[in-house]
Design an enzyme around this catalytic site. Sequence first.
Site, PDB file in Angstrom:
ATOM      1  N   CYS A   1       0.836  -1.196   0.000  1.00 34.95           N
ATOM      2  CA  CYS A   1       0.000   0.000   0.000  1.00 34.95           C
ATOM      3  C   CYS A   1       0.874   1.250   0.000  1.00 34.95           C
ATOM      4  O   CYS A   1       1.576   1.513  -0.967  1.00 34.95           O
ATOM      5  CB  CYS A   1      -0.971  -0.055   1.184  1.00 34.95           C
ATOM      6  SG  CYS A   1      -2.333   1.107   1.049  1.00 34.95           S
TER       7      CYS A   1
ATOM      8  N   HIS B   1      -3.571  -5.674   0.907  1.00 28.97           N
ATOM      9  CA  HIS B   1      -2.902  -5.890   2.195  1.00 28.97           C
ATOM     10  C   HIS B   1      -2.850  -7.373   2.553  1.00 28.97           C
ATOM     11  O   HIS B   1      -3.751  -7.866   3.236  1.00 28.97           O
ATOM     12  CB  HIS B   1      -3.660  -5.153   3.302  1.00 28.97           C
ATOM     13  CG  HIS B   1      -3.475  -3.674   3.279  1.00 28.97           C
ATOM     14  ND1 HIS B   1      -2.450  -3.044   3.945  1.00 28.97           N
ATOM     15  CD2 HIS B   1      -4.175  -2.698   2.682  1.00 28.97           C
ATOM     16  CE1 HIS B   1      -2.525  -1.729   3.753  1.00 28.97           C
ATOM     17  NE2 HIS B   1      -3.576  -1.485   2.984  1.00 28.97           N
TER      18      HIS B   1
ATOM     19  N   GLU C   1      -1.109  -8.735   4.756  1.00 27.08           N
ATOM     20  CA  GLU C   1      -0.983  -8.905   6.211  1.00 27.08           C
ATOM     21  C   GLU C   1      -2.348  -8.875   6.904  1.00 27.08           C
ATOM     22  O   GLU C   1      -2.490  -9.337   8.023  1.00 27.08           O
ATOM     23  CB  GLU C   1      -0.036  -7.845   6.793  1.00 27.08           C
ATOM     24  CG  GLU C   1      -0.620  -6.455   7.044  1.00 27.08           C
ATOM     25  CD  GLU C   1      -0.784  -5.580   5.791  1.00 27.08           C
ATOM     26  OE1 GLU C   1      -0.743  -6.124   4.659  1.00 27.08           O
ATOM     27  OE2 GLU C   1      -0.980  -4.360   5.952  1.00 27.08           O
TER      28      GLU C   1
END
Lengths: 221, 733
Positions: A87, A195, A197
């Site tokens: 990002c 994302h 994660e």
Amino acid sequence: MKSAVIVFPGSNCDRDAAWALEMITGQKPDMVWYGDSDFKTKPDMIVVPGGFSYGDYLRSGAMASNAPIMKAVKSLAEQGRPVIGICNGFQILTECGLLPGALLRNRDQLFICDDTELVVENANTPFTRGYDKGQRLTVPIAHHDGNYFADAETLDRLEGEGQVAFRYVNNPNGSARDIAGVTNAKGNVLGLMPHPERASDPKLGNTDGAGVFKSLLMEMA
Amino acid sequence: MNAPTKPIEELATEFGLTVEELGTIRKRLNREPNLVELGVFSVMWSEHCSYKSSRIHLAKFPTDNEHVIQGPGENAGVIDIGDGQAAIFKMESHNHPSFIEPYQGAATGVGGILRDVFTMGARPVALLNALRFGAPDHPKTKRLVKGVVAGIGGYGNCVGVPTVAGEVNFDPGYNGNILVNAMAVGLADADKIFYSAAPGVGLKVMYFGSKTGRDGIHGATMASAEFDDASEEKRPTVQVGDPFTEKLLIEATLELMASGAVAAIQDMGAAGLTCSSVEMADKGDCGIEIDLDLVPQREDNMTAYEMMLSESQERMLVILKPGMEQTGLEIIQKWGLDAAVIGETTDSKHMVVKHQGEVVCDVPIRPLSDDAPKLDRPHTPTPVREPVIADEVSGPADWNKSLIEIVSHPNMASKRWVWTQYDRSVMNDTITTAGNAGLVRVHGTDKALAMTSDCTPRYCVAAPYEGGKQVVAEAWRNLTAVGATPIAITDNLNFGNPERPDVMGQFVGCIEGMAEACKALNFPVISGNVSLYNETNGVGIPPTPVVGGVGVLANLEDRASVQGLRGGDVLMVIGETHGHLGASLYLQIQKGQTFATVEGAPPPVDLTVEKRNGDFVRQLIAEGHTRTVTDLSDGGLAAAACDLALANDVGLRLAPAPIAAHGWLYGEDQGRYLLALRPDAAQAVLALATEAGVPAEIVGEAGGDRLTAAGAFDLPLAEVKAAYENWMPEYMK
């Protein structure tokens, strides 16, 4: 695998990245301050996390790309150490020249946070070997400036050289050729707007993104 | 410079003080106030800061139960969530500024509520917002929606706190006064909560965060007056937010707290430096002396008056432990923020402010806060209305059309256009943001916090007392529907001009109804905010007491949601259906009415039944009988059935209605839930319900790709979905 997460003023996915890395690698990453000029111990891989470094002032990622620690990040990247920019981290890596292209404002001019469907375009990078080529993943995005742009020649080259790692199935932000993530020519630097994660923890119900970190772990083993 | 520029009486009126209040100030000072002192008194005694019209009624709320660590009176309320941890939360309005300047008004509303929570030592983990706009076809509405949503997103996304729940309503009653209520929830160790009371004299006072500028001067006074056509000229009183600085402020504050340097702390919100220093000294029963020359300043030649009343954002005031000045300054400077020791606590019990070597303000602390005016304004009760049951109103002429009208009504249609602009998953703990309540894991544990914001203004207009009860009951019900145990609430009481006895009657009625429900459901009020004077050219908003409820889910695996519906599932309603249509969404749509004009009394809330039914549903979820649950609210059974069908892309068939179909399907009887059960679980659940004395009946089954109610509507699910999804994006085009 010893990992490092860079913390800029305004990073807000630094702890999320650390959480996913610790869960997957079993080792707490070093949280490295943007103002440091070098790593105290050389990490095996580096995450440049998401957020709003320097409040996105000037241009997303522009100021962070000149932070003192970025020289050390660049130098490790040039030595072939894996670096992931997620990002805002992707924006920073394009700003500092580690990755080609730029991230423009989303097509509809609005911030978008949503699950997106991705296709693994190249399963032969250190970040994607845990996936199959053509595999579909659901990974959230959350950004205002995720509209990937590069000139046609660069895009052709990226596609020709297998540098497009992920594509969107339904392009949410106007990215050129539906590109969601790219690598550098060597393949050791990955930038992506989604994302991974945030899609790594089984308790939260989606682990489609964990493969990015697991692939690296396999690579290091 | 500090001598008044006009006759003091004239200035006092401009500052919103009454003649009596000016008299009191003179008496307490034993002399004429100067300009700074008059400004200080006027903001401290403004409705916004002093709660002068509301205090005697707010005292009716229960504020304690076995989980409450801190009730109202601090920056935010605190509850014990077990395992040595605490949840800290509060809701606050930014209505007036958001109408004038929607982006900045909403953004700074988020910033302010976040500061209230991290000032107590919590890391903010979730945001919610309750938004109310004017009619969709009002010329200002679309621009306000755009600005407010962008402002909330712009701030919350940047600071990196997920927005997990909220509500959006449209009604002509808000044409002249929109409502922007923001709630923040944070987590802290239960033994590391920070308070604002100065713990002694001779302690250093440190200012940190942004520099002080001329923005927002007298914002609190603006928020304590009605609007008229010239209100947009008040734009200079709206503050400008910087979420990047707020993010640094969060990290710096939490690091400062962890260092052991903090003796007491207070953020600078309404009335900035004035309110924060007075509150810290007042709560510590001491005095405070500050030197404005030491305050970091953004602009040149600011007067003492401007600095004391500035509402520049992202500023904090901290009282340091002895010898910790250097540590404190270093931590703040590491984060690139301004910091300066600007004074100390004293034994004078006065606030003394110096500027350019002169004392520019010397006022006793006590009268500023504890002795602020406390009014018992006249209030007349809202006239009682008759209930409306189905037999007294006609059913829809075209059932399919009526269902489409329900799901595509601006207050029912999908708000996807809004919530995709909010980062909902940052922090890696968000479990769900869809359905009845947001669910956020307590980081590093298997517990979760459930949170919701609720208000049904239609009911509050029609019958403030019942409406007040319903607001609290609905929040309790929404937390129950995800399987959580409701713990406590914060509230945001939005009303019109309290000087009007009918408005004051609404206010008193709602509070008394809410208080009764809070008591019956063991669901106390631990923090809150009152926003009065939501009125333009003499027309007030519908009474809108918003509740933010928080509950705890012991194990996040044992949660329910609107997901999980499968073909073949049995649908069951818990609770009794009489077909109450008074003040219902159906009636509002059928008769083309508004929140304020919809007919009839709202459905009554029987709190004993509410508790019994909710406890039963929570037990069913905990024991694993069902994991697909929604409560029945606006639009009744039909709307709840649509919710489940749309969330799962599964059609369903509702059985013939045992009473008039429009009462059965659209009635808004309270205390009800819709469950989906695997076919083999249904009989066991019916038996448990009988045993518990809870009404339960099978109302249909899931399957296919149509939404069907025998003798009423029959539509392809895709058509219903399109109506539900398309209204907002079409409108915002």
